[in-house]
Design a protein around this motif. Structure first.
Motif, PDB file in Angstrom:
ATOM      1  N   ASP A  18       0.816  -1.221   0.000  1.00 13.59           N
ATOM      2  CA  ASP A  18       0.000   0.000   0.000  1.00 13.59           C
ATOM      3  C   ASP A  18       0.846   1.267   0.000  1.00 13.59           C
ATOM      4  N   LYS A  19       2.141   1.163  -0.247  1.00 15.82           N
ATOM      5  CA  LYS A  19       2.965   2.364  -0.323  1.00 15.82           C
ATOM      6  C   LYS A  19       3.030   2.899  -1.754  1.00 15.82           C
ATOM      7  N   LYS A  20       2.793   2.029  -2.750  1.00 15.46           N
ATOM      8  CA  LYS A  20       2.807   2.438  -4.156  1.00 15.46           C
ATOM      9  C   LYS A  20       1.442   2.173  -4.773  1.00 15.46           C
ATOM     10  N   LYS A  21       1.115   3.012  -5.707  1.00 11.75           N
ATOM     11  CA  LYS A  21      -0.135   2.850  -6.431  1.00 11.75           C
ATOM     12  C   LYS A  21       0.182   2.237  -7.790  1.00 11.75           C
ATOM     13  N   HIS A  22      -0.279   1.014  -7.986  1.00  9.84           N
ATOM     14  CA  HIS A  22      -0.003   0.281  -9.218  1.00  9.84           C
ATOM     15  C   HIS A  22      -1.183   0.405 -10.170  1.00  9.84           C
ATOM     16  N   GLU A  23      -0.893   0.669 -11.431  1.00 11.81           N
ATOM     17  CA  GLU A  23      -1.911   0.803 -12.466  1.00 11.81           C
ATOM     18  C   GLU A  23      -1.694  -0.249 -13.541  1.00 11.81           C
ATOM     19  N   ILE A  24      -2.800  -0.706 -14.145  1.00 13.59           N
ATOM     20  CA  ILE A  24      -2.774  -1.741 -15.176  1.00 13.59           C
ATOM     21  C   ILE A  24      -2.793  -1.061 -16.540  1.00 13.59           C
ATOM     22  N   LYS A  25      -1.835  -1.432 -17.410  1.00 11.72           N
ATOM     23  CA  LYS A  25      -1.733  -0.842 -18.745  1.00 11.72           C
ATOM     24  C   LYS A  25      -1.808  -1.971 -19.778  1.00 11.72           C
ATOM     25  N   HIS A  26      -2.683  -1.789 -20.791  1.00 13.91           N
ATOM     26  CA  HIS A  26      -2.823  -2.749 -21.882  1.00 13.91           C
ATOM     27  C   HIS A  26      -2.297  -2.124 -23.167  1.00 13.91           C
ATOM     28  N   ASP A  27      -1.538  -2.900 -23.928  1.00  9.11           N
ATOM     29  CA  ASP A  27      -1.032  -2.464 -25.231  1.00  9.11           C
ATOM     30  C   ASP A  27      -1.894  -3.111 -26.307  1.00  9.11           C
ATOM     31  N   PRO A  28      -2.743  -2.346 -27.000  1.00 13.10           N
ATOM     32  CA  PRO A  28      -3.646  -2.970 -27.992  1.00 13.10           C
ATOM     33  C   PRO A  28      -2.903  -3.539 -29.194  1.00 13.10           C
ATOM     34  N   LYS A  29      -1.686  -3.047 -29.479  1.00  8.11           N
ATOM     35  CA  LYS A  29      -0.956  -3.537 -30.646  1.00  8.11           C
ATOM     36  C   LYS A  29      -0.321  -4.910 -30.392  1.00  8.11           C
ATOM     37  N   THR A  30       0.353  -5.035 -29.264  1.00  8.61           N
ATOM     38  CA  THR A  30       1.033  -6.300 -28.974  1.00  8.61           C
ATOM     39  C   THR A  30       0.216  -7.237 -28.099  1.00  8.61           C
ATOM     40  N   GLY A  31      -0.864  -6.736 -27.485  1.00 14.71           N
ATOM     41  CA  GLY A  31      -1.667  -7.574 -26.609  1.00 14.71           C
ATOM     42  C   GLY A  31      -1.001  -7.837 -25.260  1.00 14.71           C
TER      43      GLY A  31
ATOM     44  N   TYR B 269      -9.888  -6.801 -15.112  1.00 11.50           N
ATOM     45  CA  TYR B 269      -9.148  -5.862 -15.946  1.00 11.50           C
ATOM     46  C   TYR B 269      -7.705  -6.339 -16.150  1.00 11.50           C
ATOM     47  N   LEU B 270      -7.117  -6.975 -15.117  1.00  9.84           N
ATOM     48  CA  LEU B 270      -5.766  -7.509 -15.259  1.00  9.84           C
ATOM     49  C   LEU B 270      -5.742  -8.679 -16.238  1.00  9.84           C
ATOM     50  N   LEU B 271      -6.850  -9.491 -16.253  1.00  8.61           N
ATOM     51  CA  LEU B 271      -6.916 -10.659 -17.137  1.00  8.61           C
ATOM     52  C   LEU B 271      -7.660 -10.362 -18.434  1.00  8.61           C
ATOM     53  N   GLN B 272      -7.793  -9.107 -18.808  1.00 10.74           N
ATOM     54  CA  GLN B 272      -8.574  -8.751 -20.001  1.00 10.74           C
ATOM     55  C   GLN B 272      -8.036  -9.457 -21.251  1.00 10.74           C
ATOM     56  N   ASN B 273      -6.746  -9.376 -21.499  1.00 14.46           N
ATOM     57  CA  ASN B 273      -6.190  -9.993 -22.708  1.00 14.46           C
ATOM     58  C   ASN B 273      -6.219 -11.515 -22.644  1.00 14.46           C
ATOM     59  N   SER B 274      -6.293 -12.077 -21.430  1.00 11.05           N
ATOM     60  CA  SER B 274      -6.376 -13.527 -21.307  1.00 11.05           C
ATOM     61  C   SER B 274      -7.787 -14.034 -21.546  1.00 11.05           C
ATOM     62  N   LEU B 275      -8.796 -13.172 -21.369  1.00  9.82           N
ATOM     63  CA  LEU B 275     -10.182 -13.590 -21.535  1.00  9.82           C
ATOM     64  C   LEU B 275     -10.812 -13.097 -22.836  1.00  9.82           C
ATOM     65  N   SER B 276     -10.135 -12.168 -23.514  1.00 12.11           N
ATOM     66  CA  SER B 276     -10.762 -11.550 -24.692  1.00 12.11           C
ATOM     67  C   SER B 276     -10.405 -12.244 -25.992  1.00 12.11           C
ATOM     68  N   GLY B 277      -9.671 -13.344 -25.959  1.00 11.36           N
ATOM     69  CA  GLY B 277      -9.365 -14.047 -27.198  1.00 11.36           C
ATOM     70  C   GLY B 277      -7.929 -13.938 -27.620  1.00 11.36           C
ATOM     71  N   ASN B 278      -7.138 -13.072 -26.973  1.00 12.05           N
ATOM     72  CA  ASN B 278      -5.722 -12.966 -27.314  1.00 12.05           C
ATOM     73  C   ASN B 278      -4.865 -13.984 -26.573  1.00 12.05           C
ATOM     74  N   SER B 279      -5.497 -14.884 -25.866  1.00 11.74           N
ATOM     75  CA  SER B 279      -4.758 -15.823 -25.042  1.00 11.74           C
ATOM     76  C   SER B 279      -5.438 -17.174 -25.070  1.00 11.74           C
ATOM     77  N   LYS B 280      -4.629 -18.223 -24.748  1.00 11.67           N
ATOM     78  CA  LYS B 280      -5.175 -19.562 -24.535  1.00 11.67           C
ATOM     79  C   LYS B 280      -5.440 -19.687 -23.038  1.00 11.67           C
ATOM     80  N   THR B 281      -6.718 -19.904 -22.672  1.00 15.26           N
ATOM     81  CA  THR B 281      -7.146 -19.812 -21.282  1.00 15.26           C
ATOM     82  C   THR B 281      -7.609 -21.171 -20.793  1.00 15.26           C
ATOM     83  N   LEU B 282      -7.209 -21.519 -19.568  1.00 16.15           N
ATOM     84  CA  LEU B 282      -7.628 -22.753 -18.912  1.00 16.15           C
ATOM     85  C   LEU B 282      -8.060 -22.420 -17.496  1.00 16.15           C
TER      86      LEU B 282
END
Length: 729
Positions: free
Chosen positions: A526-539, A676-689
């Motif tokens: 809780d000392k740092k504020k972490h943000e999630i960033k997605h790259d639409p080009k590389t996924g 939001y962290l697993l967006q690319n894993s659930l949106s079709g850019n990943s093989k999900t199990l």
């Protein structure tokens, strides 16, 4: 071969100097030792005299014995110590040549060693070689022989002088011993006066007594050294006589050698003719070898051509191996797509002994009464009573699970219900960690090939999610995360033979109460504020301000996992003594480049893949986990966990509707940090199990049915095709 130089070097210490018998004789070896001892003792005398301590007991005082080395010290009255004698120099022996002449007219008595020197006609004393006899050589030989005898006589006289001087030294030593005895009496008086001194002075007196004993021993050693020196001088005189005899024998031997050399020259003339004949034969043989060398040169040329052809064939095979690797990747990806880009596995854990402690109160009277008396037999009975009715009818493909439940209706009648669920793979309670990973290993291979892979464990609290993902302490019980990492490193090493080089890095995050914590970071939570960033080009998905560690070996990953596990947020609930109160996400990024094989130029293709291994927090009901609601912090954690899992269900449902109806339906990824962290894993850019973990207990049957329905919804969801993250440099 003359030995006169050796005679000069090995002469005893009593030889007279070149200046004549009036010069002082040279100091013996024992005199040098005595001088060194005097210098050491003079240095010791500069220190303050230590008196022996007087004991408090009635022990008699032992009188000091006179030291035999007292001659080396100055007397108590200040008498000077006589200077050590100097070693006399040996007379120089000149090399003369003795000719053949009449015997000497003057006769001298034989030497003490018993060796009588006889002149020999035509002998040369020096080592310059034989000399031809001259008519007047006999007289010169007699003179040289007389000179040698006079030198030997002077040696004996010097020896007698040394013996007399040694006797004088011994007399001086006795006088000094008497002086030491007088000193001893004075010290005895001092000892009588020193009885009243303190304890440290007594120790100094004991030390002084030991020093006197050491001086006595040293004096005895010096006397022995003097005796040894006398014996050594006698031995050296015998060696001088022996050397003289050897010199004469050497002269005779040299004469014989000259005669033999003349004979050898005659033989060499004959050998020269033989060698000339052999040389002609060797030249003929050399001509034959040259012809063979030409033949071998032609064979080497042929082999060189064959080697070049083989090297070309090897290069072609390397290129073929690289091309076959590309074909293998395409076929492997096709197989994975045929299985589906989102798959669901179901795993039922076995009943544990800890379940008897937690739910022992619900057992029947017969089972509980015997639970502590008959050991394993009672455990089996209690296990059957606690276990829910799970059936696995598909014994070949292991893809079905049937759940039977019974309940009472409002009229009191018992109602039985049977639920049939089908998944990509169902693991029974007896399944091992290795069997589960065998089905997952192909996804780890896809990560090496440049695809994003996401494997997450879902289930209620206490269903075995953390054990499935992280495993136990032994090798056989290690979980999916360490096994997947080991396979990635193993496959990366194998791919080096096909021209690929890989670098790997990892991060470990925790989502706790909708806050991202870095489990590998050095700062506090809780000392740092972490943000999630997605790259639409590389996924690719990145999280700011997190610790990314360069990975070099599976053992390093195991150490990181243990560090992260110790920092993860856990707490006790009514359903699990150590429940994970947060979602953990381990991300392994793999970057590969094709550089070629052993000189074969690579394609330059680059690929980037990531492996996300997610251990979700346990889904549970508040009225079950916290019946009284006393712990508000645990209640808040449960609410956030259920809210994030509910958001995951909403995302899965929205993806299913989008796959069925099409269109631009909104997917609520931002409703939770987890989705939001697993967006690319659930949106079709990943093989999900998704690995669904179920508890086998009848008390958790309703939770298990709810989890099975959610997993069925995920299994029926259709998402897009995974995209390979690769490029040509």
């Amino acid at each position: 071969m003359s030995r006169l130089p050796r005679l000069r070097s090995s002469s005893p210490a009593g030889l007279a100097a070149d200046s004549g018998p009036s010069m002082p004789t040279r100091m013996t070896n024992s005199s040098l030792k005595r001088k060194a001892a005097i210098e050491e003792e003079d240095e010791a005398l500069d220190q303050p005299r230590k008196l022996p301590a007087i004991g408090t007991s009635n022990r008699p005082t032992r009188p000091l014995q006179p030291s035999k080395t007292a001659s080396n010290l100055t007397s108590s009255r200040g008498a000077p110590v006589p200077r050590p004698l100097t070693r006399p120099k040996a007379p120089a022996i000149t090399k003369t040549t003795r000719g053949t002449s009449a015997p000497p007219t003057s006769s001298r008595p034989p030497s003490r060693t018993g060796t009588t020197a006889r002149p020999t006609a035509g002998r040369v004393v020096s080592g310059s070689g034989p000399a031809r006899p001259t008519p007047g050589g006999r007289a010169s030989d007699d003179k040289r022989f007389n000179a040698l005898q006079s030198q030997l006589t002077s040696i004996e006289e010097a020896r007698a002088a040394d013996a007399a001087r040694l006797a004088a030294d011994m007399e001086a030593e006795r006088n000094k011993v008497a002086e030491l005895q007088a000193n001893h009496r004075a010290l005895s008086m001092e000892l009588a006066a020193a009885k009243s001194q303190e304890l440290n002075q007594r120790r100094e007196l004991v030390h002084a007594s030991d020093e006197i004993e050491n001086l006595k021993k040293k004096h005895n050693r010096e006397v022995m050294d003097l005796e040894m020196d006398i014996k050594k001088r006698d031995r050296e005189i015998r060696e001088v006589n022996e050397d003289l005899r050897i010199c004469r024998s050497d002269l005779e031997r040299e004469r014989d050698t000259v005669t033999s050399l003349k004979n050898t020259i005659a033989h060499q003339s004959t050998a020269h003719l033989t060698l000339t004949t052999q040389n002609n034969a060797l030249e003929a043989q050399n001509t034959a070898l040259q012809s063979q060398l030409d033949i071998y040169s032609r064979k080497v040329s042929d082999l060189t051509l064959e080697l070049e052809a083989a090297q070309k064939q090897v290069e072609d095979m390397k290129k073929e191996a690289m091309e076959s690797e590309l074909v293998r990747r395409k076929l492997h990806n096709m197989v994975q797509e045929l299985k589906g880009n989102i798959r669901v596995f179901c795993r039922v854990r076995p009943v544990l002994p800890s379940d008897l402690t937690t739910y022992g109160s619900s057992l029947s009277s017969s089972g509980s009464a015997n639970s502590g008396s008959e050991g394993s037999v009672d455990f089996e009975k209690a296990k059957e009573e606690l276990q829910a009715n799970f059936v696995f009818p598909d014994t070949r493909d292991h893809k079905e699970i049937v759940v039977a439940s019974s309940s009472s209706s409002a009229t009191g009648q018992e109602r039985k219900e049977v639920y049939n669920f089908g998944f990509d793979r169902v693991f029974e309670p007896e399944s091992t960690q290795a069997e589960v990973f065998e089905e997952i290993s192909q996804l780890a291979q896809s990560c090496i090939d440049g695809y994003n892979v996401c494997i997450f464990a879902y289930g209620q609290t206490g269903s075995g999610k953390s054990f499935t993902m992280e495993g136990g302490p032994t090798e056989s019980s290690s979980g999916m995360i360490p096994r997947a990492v080991e396979q990635v490193f193993r496959v990366a090493d194998q791919m080096k033979a096909k021209g690929w080089q890989y670098t790997m890095e990892g991060q470990f995050l925790e989502i706790y109460n909708e806050t991202i914590n870095d489990l590998l970071g050095k700062a506090e939570f809780d000392k740092k504020k972490h943000e999630i960033k997605h790259d639409p080009k590389t996924g690719a998905t990145r999280v700011t301000d997190v610790e990314v560690v360069r990975l070099t070996s599976p053992s390093q990953v195991r150490n990181l996992l243990s560090v992260a596990q110790s920092r993860r947020s856990v707490a006790a609930t009514l359903m699990n003594e150590r429940s994970s109160r947060s979602h953990s996400v381990f991300t392994l990024r793999i970057m590969g480049v094709n550089v070629g094989i052993d000189g074969c130029v690579g394609t330059g293709e680059k690929c980037e893949g990531s492996l996300n291994l997610v251990d979700l927090a346990g889904s549970e009901r508040l009225n079950v986990s916290f019946a009284n609601g006393a712990d508000k912090e645990r209640v808040r954690e449960t609410q956030n966990i259920n809210r994030s899992l509910s958001a995951l269900g909403d995302v899965i449902a929205a993806l299913g509707e989008k796959g069925e109806k099409g269109g631009d339906k909104h997917i609520p990824y931002r409703n939770s940090k987890l989705t939001y962290l697993l967006q690319n894993s659930l949106s079709g850019n990943s093989k999900t199990l998704m690995v669904l973990n179920l508890s086998p207990l009848a008390a958790h049957l309703q939770e298990s049915i709810t989890s099975l329905r959610f997993a069925t919804k995920v299994n029926n969801t259709t998402i897009g095709t995974a995209k390979k993250q690769s490029r040509i440099s």
